[in-house]
Design a protein around this motif. Sequence first.
Motif, PDB file in Angstrom:
ATOM      1  N   TYR A 116      -5.330   5.492  -1.466  1.00  0.00           N
ATOM      2  CA  TYR A 116      -4.156   4.631  -1.325  1.00  0.00           C
ATOM      3  C   TYR A 116      -4.068   3.700  -2.529  1.00  0.00           C
ATOM      4  O   TYR A 116      -5.068   3.110  -2.953  1.00  0.00           O
ATOM      5  CB  TYR A 116      -4.241   3.803  -0.044  1.00  0.00           C
ATOM      6  CG  TYR A 116      -4.380   4.635   1.200  1.00  0.00           C
ATOM      7  CD1 TYR A 116      -3.271   5.230   1.784  1.00  0.00           C
ATOM      8  CD2 TYR A 116      -5.637   4.845   1.776  1.00  0.00           C
ATOM      9  CE1 TYR A 116      -3.404   6.014   2.931  1.00  0.00           C
ATOM     10  CE2 TYR A 116      -5.777   5.627   2.908  1.00  0.00           C
ATOM     11  CZ  TYR A 116      -4.658   6.204   3.480  1.00  0.00           C
ATOM     12  OH  TYR A 116      -4.782   6.974   4.595  1.00  0.00           O
ATOM     13  N   VAL A 129       0.572   5.161   3.054  1.00  0.00           N
ATOM     14  CA  VAL A 129       0.345   4.959   4.483  1.00  0.00           C
ATOM     15  C   VAL A 129       1.505   5.578   5.252  1.00  0.00           C
ATOM     16  O   VAL A 129       2.666   5.248   5.000  1.00  0.00           O
ATOM     17  CB  VAL A 129       0.236   3.458   4.822  1.00  0.00           C
ATOM     18  CG1 VAL A 129       0.068   3.259   6.314  1.00  0.00           C
ATOM     19  CG2 VAL A 129      -0.924   2.846   4.073  1.00  0.00           C
ATOM     20  N   ALA A 146       2.747  -7.465  11.848  1.00  0.00           N
ATOM     21  CA  ALA A 146       1.446  -6.840  11.580  1.00  0.00           C
ATOM     22  C   ALA A 146       0.482  -6.998  12.739  1.00  0.00           C
ATOM     23  O   ALA A 146      -0.607  -6.410  12.718  1.00  0.00           O
ATOM     24  CB  ALA A 146       0.820  -7.451  10.322  1.00  0.00           C
ATOM     25  N   ARG A 175       4.219  -1.125   5.405  1.00  0.00           N
ATOM     26  CA  ARG A 175       3.251  -0.588   4.443  1.00  0.00           C
ATOM     27  C   ARG A 175       2.572  -1.715   3.668  1.00  0.00           C
ATOM     28  O   ARG A 175       2.400  -1.647   2.461  1.00  0.00           O
ATOM     29  CB  ARG A 175       3.924   0.393   3.483  1.00  0.00           C
ATOM     30  CG  ARG A 175       4.462   1.638   4.152  1.00  0.00           C
ATOM     31  CD  ARG A 175       5.180   2.519   3.164  1.00  0.00           C
ATOM     32  NE  ARG A 175       5.720   3.706   3.817  1.00  0.00           N
ATOM     33  CZ  ARG A 175       6.481   4.614   3.218  1.00  0.00           C
ATOM     34  NH1 ARG A 175       6.796   4.448   1.950  1.00  0.00           N
ATOM     35  NH2 ARG A 175       6.934   5.643   3.865  1.00  0.00           N
ATOM     36  N   LYS A 176       2.207  -2.753   4.398  1.00  0.00           N
ATOM     37  CA  LYS A 176       1.551  -3.898   3.771  1.00  0.00           C
ATOM     38  C   LYS A 176       0.196  -4.140   4.414  1.00  0.00           C
ATOM     39  O   LYS A 176       0.005  -3.890   5.605  1.00  0.00           O
ATOM     40  CB  LYS A 176       2.431  -5.144   3.875  1.00  0.00           C
ATOM     41  CG  LYS A 176       3.585  -5.144   2.901  1.00  0.00           C
ATOM     42  CD  LYS A 176       4.331  -6.458   2.914  1.00  0.00           C
ATOM     43  CE  LYS A 176       5.127  -6.622   4.170  1.00  0.00           C
ATOM     44  NZ  LYS A 176       5.973  -7.829   4.135  1.00  0.00           N
ATOM     45  N   LEU A 177      -0.724  -4.640   3.596  1.00  0.00           N
ATOM     46  CA  LEU A 177      -2.078  -4.944   4.049  1.00  0.00           C
ATOM     47  C   LEU A 177      -2.319  -6.433   3.877  1.00  0.00           C
ATOM     48  O   LEU A 177      -2.209  -6.966   2.767  1.00  0.00           O
ATOM     49  CB  LEU A 177      -3.107  -4.138   3.242  1.00  0.00           C
ATOM     50  CG  LEU A 177      -4.579  -4.566   3.369  1.00  0.00           C
ATOM     51  CD1 LEU A 177      -5.085  -4.350   4.782  1.00  0.00           C
ATOM     52  CD2 LEU A 177      -5.439  -3.787   2.371  1.00  0.00           C
ATOM     53  N   VAL A 187      -3.301  -3.918   8.648  1.00  0.00           N
ATOM     54  CA  VAL A 187      -2.231  -3.144   8.032  1.00  0.00           C
ATOM     55  C   VAL A 187      -0.972  -3.240   8.884  1.00  0.00           C
ATOM     56  O   VAL A 187      -1.020  -3.088  10.106  1.00  0.00           O
ATOM     57  CB  VAL A 187      -2.640  -1.664   7.868  1.00  0.00           C
ATOM     58  CG1 VAL A 187      -1.470  -0.842   7.322  1.00  0.00           C
ATOM     59  CG2 VAL A 187      -3.833  -1.545   6.943  1.00  0.00           C
ATOM     60  N   VAL A 221      -3.820   3.790   9.094  1.00  0.00           N
ATOM     61  CA  VAL A 221      -4.104   2.381   9.398  1.00  0.00           C
ATOM     62  C   VAL A 221      -5.557   2.229   9.831  1.00  0.00           C
ATOM     63  O   VAL A 221      -6.279   1.342   9.354  1.00  0.00           O
ATOM     64  CB  VAL A 221      -3.141   1.875  10.491  1.00  0.00           C
ATOM     65  CG1 VAL A 221      -3.523   0.460  10.931  1.00  0.00           C
ATOM     66  CG2 VAL A 221      -1.705   1.908   9.992  1.00  0.00           C
ATOM     67  N   VAL A 265       0.840  -1.196   0.000  1.00  0.00           N
ATOM     68  CA  VAL A 265       0.000   0.000   0.000  1.00  0.00           C
ATOM     69  C   VAL A 265       0.876   1.248   0.000  1.00  0.00           C
ATOM     70  O   VAL A 265       1.727   1.407   0.882  1.00  0.00           O
ATOM     71  CB  VAL A 265      -0.942   0.006   1.221  1.00  0.00           C
ATOM     72  CG1 VAL A 265      -1.872   1.209   1.156  1.00  0.00           C
ATOM     73  CG2 VAL A 265      -1.747  -1.279   1.289  1.00  0.00           C
ATOM     74  N   ALA A 291      -2.963   0.266  -3.924  1.00  0.00           N
ATOM     75  CA  ALA A 291      -2.662  -1.073  -3.407  1.00  0.00           C
ATOM     76  C   ALA A 291      -2.443  -2.026  -4.570  1.00  0.00           C
ATOM     77  O   ALA A 291      -3.257  -2.093  -5.490  1.00  0.00           O
ATOM     78  CB  ALA A 291      -3.804  -1.584  -2.522  1.00  0.00           C
ATOM     79  N   ILE A 339      -7.977   2.687   6.771  1.00  0.00           N
ATOM     80  CA  ILE A 339      -8.010   1.562   5.832  1.00  0.00           C
ATOM     81  C   ILE A 339      -8.726   0.366   6.446  1.00  0.00           C
ATOM     82  O   ILE A 339      -9.606  -0.255   5.828  1.00  0.00           O
ATOM     83  CB  ILE A 339      -6.578   1.187   5.409  1.00  0.00           C
ATOM     84  CG1 ILE A 339      -5.964   2.312   4.576  1.00  0.00           C
ATOM     85  CG2 ILE A 339      -6.568  -0.115   4.620  1.00  0.00           C
ATOM     86  CD1 ILE A 339      -4.492   2.121   4.292  1.00  0.00           C
ATOM     87  N   GLU A 340      -8.341   0.006   7.664  1.00  0.00           N
ATOM     88  CA  GLU A 340      -8.904  -1.190   8.289  1.00  0.00           C
ATOM     89  C   GLU A 340     -10.410  -1.052   8.506  1.00  0.00           C
ATOM     90  O   GLU A 340     -11.176  -1.973   8.197  1.00  0.00           O
ATOM     91  CB  GLU A 340      -8.190  -1.464   9.610  1.00  0.00           C
ATOM     92  CG  GLU A 340      -6.749  -1.905   9.432  1.00  0.00           C
ATOM     93  CD  GLU A 340      -6.069  -2.222  10.745  1.00  0.00           C
ATOM     94  OE1 GLU A 340      -5.003  -2.863  10.722  1.00  0.00           O
ATOM     95  OE2 GLU A 340      -6.600  -1.821  11.807  1.00  0.00           O
TER      96      GLU A 340
END
Length: 838
Positions: free
Chosen positions: A166, A112, A424, A141-143, A136, A118, A109, A168, A121-122
């Motif tokens: 964002y 971020v 995470a 910076r990963k989902l 997240v 965070v 992503v 992705a 997005i979540e």
Amino acid sequence: MSVQPISAASVATQDSSLHCYHCQLPIDGQPIRQAVGGEGRDFCCSGCQAVCEAIYDAGLESFYQRILEGDALAPPPELPTELGLYDMDAVQEEFVPALAREREIQLLVEGVHCAACVWLIENSLRAVSGVVEARVNLSGRKLKLRWNNDRVALSSLLHKMAQLGYKAVPFDPDTAEDSLKKQNRHLLYRMGFAAFGMMNLMWISIALYSGADEGEFRGMFHWIGMALATPVLLYSGWPFYQGALNGLRNLRPSMDLPIAIGVSITYAYSSYITISGSSAGEVYFDTVVNFLFVILVGRYLEAMSKRQAMEATQRLLDLQPKVAMRRNLDGSDERVPVRSLAIGDLVAVRPGERLPVDGWVRTGESRIDEAMLTGESEPALKRPGDRACAGTINGTGHLLVEVTALLQDTALGRIIQLVEDAQASRAPIQRFADRIVPWFVTLTLSLASLTFLYWMNHDVEFALMAATAVLIITCPCALGMATPMSIAVASGVGARYGVLVKNGEVLETLSGITDFVFDKTGTLTEGQMSVTRIHTEVERWSAGTPLTAELEQLLQPLVAVERCSEHATARAIVALLPDGPLEAVGCFQAEPGLGVRGVYHEAEVVIGSRTWMNASAVETSQTLSQQLAELDQRGQGYVCAAISGRLVAIIELSDRLRDEAAALVAALRAEGMGLTLLSGDRRATAEAVAAELGGMDVIAEVLPQDKDRVIAELQAAGRRVAMVGDGVNDAPALVRADVGIALGSGTDVSIASADIVLLSSELDKVHLASGLSRLTLRTIRQNIGISVAYNMIMVPLAMMGEVTPLVAAVTMPVSSLLVIGNAGRIRHRIAAMQCRFG
């Protein structure tokens, strides 16, 4: 990406035997030539061209690096529009472990940068029907996204991310680093542009502060300042406006909103003074540009610090080779992408190369460096039949390896997944921060409004500057990063030293452990049994002396039965006669914790504990009964062997303590931990081992299935228990314990049962894990304290007008950098701890 048509004249100069750049198939007729990725490419059809363009547009051009020259792809289907490409199973299988109804993917992503991102997005994704999990990893910076593919398409979720502001894309290690570099490069461009404007505005400010604001050139200097500040605000300040607008559009304002409001009000007021020509106020174009520059500097430093925190994971990713030498049926070797291999293929590994897969050595002999996986400094000798793991380095031999696991399914792949999941994850202490962050924006706007209203009657300009300072200085970024940065660093450091932590909650739980329970065999001891003596009716044999003909004949049925077992005791007995009988054994039965039985040449053979002998109604002579009593008194380990219902031998066994066992027990005892030895052996044997370790509580004669009950009883007594075992026989106890710690090489059972997996069998890693947990929790508390103290000190000062907007812009990123720097100290503290204990 640049896509331009190429003239027909240029095509005519090309070789007539062209191949399609995408599918590698021969081109019949006139090729379609386009400039893709800055180079001219030939395509056989518009479908291949569109697929190639979509792949390049998605930043997945490393796809073509995986496909070697000459390898043909299937002709592409009709190209979906835009993000619909990612709904294809053929595309998803590159990134999704299993194409089931419920799927999971890691997305990279862009954009971020704080805890509010965070949260945005979540919460937005979790509100979408069909989304099972959205988590997240701020540091990377990963989902991590899990969704029901029957209810919602992946393209819809990616489009939702785009609506949030964002970008992705599926996470690919080959492109992730380039993507991060691209983001940081854009950040540098905006920062450099702001710096250029700041330096030029400095001269305008000097002139105004030197008296020009009262002369005839006052208006000219104001207009020049506005001309310099406007492009800086639009270009360098665009990320803040974009974040603010996206947050408002989704009714979830982010911390970009106060920053955007602050710079906008300051710019608008200065523009009003400039356009109206009023002499009653001052302009603050320099303030707008200065704090934009400072905030961008802070964000850039944060991005660099986050990348450093993820170095351990990146090092693990770098261990996975992308290509392999496949051995074909005709005996030739062909270099192919690892993804094109299948289970059962043969892979040739030359000296000095990294193993690309997990597998069994079929031919060859070599020493393999497994240090990056297990922490063992000494290379391990591998012969035919031995297991080898991806990412390890072959020595001087040439190996032929049969593939048993690929990519995410290898031991290395599972380790990487564990580390990423841990980074995470959220510890329970983070719930405090998560509850506060969503209210920060509302609180910030409220405090800024109150500040402006309070000072407005005193001085409008002073009220404006004070309110702007409040908008800028209050930020939950440091609070939001307090836990994830600490866990990210701790997980990476743990992986570096061979300690894999499943999630942040484990670190917090381990820090509060009061008791450590150790399995004996294979944990405190090496688990490599050896026979030291054999007692029979007529003789006594000791290790190091040759076997007599009578004893060899007696051992033959015992060895035949024990060949059917994988227990360490069985291996020790079989080693007495490695070339012993291979005849089939009938009615074989193994009872964990007791022994084995089987029929050999029509005679029943029973081998195991004394309890197993009593259950089998075995007769014992007076001579051997006296010997059993003597061994029980000494606490010596042994097994009994009976043939046709009569005890014929007592086999003494020894299992050497691990070199670091005594030091570990002493270190934990010094820290006030309760220590318990849990064993299925006889009490005398277990107590002898405990005494050799300096003394600890002993719970003996416990069957594997009853260890779970013992752990539950300790917990019922109010103890917080960490169980240390081998991860196989102790699986129920590992699950039952507050924290399960498994020794081994990252097997499936260990990873499934334990909360912490020690890649090597070095017991000192238990002490390291304990120290890491306490240090991490202490660091999290310090980081939360830093964030709370910063806001409690700086916000009142800003409301009192003691802090200018520029000072606020400097201190806001400083608080985040303090949190990141404090989390980074974990790396150095653990390195020092490892040196002291090692």
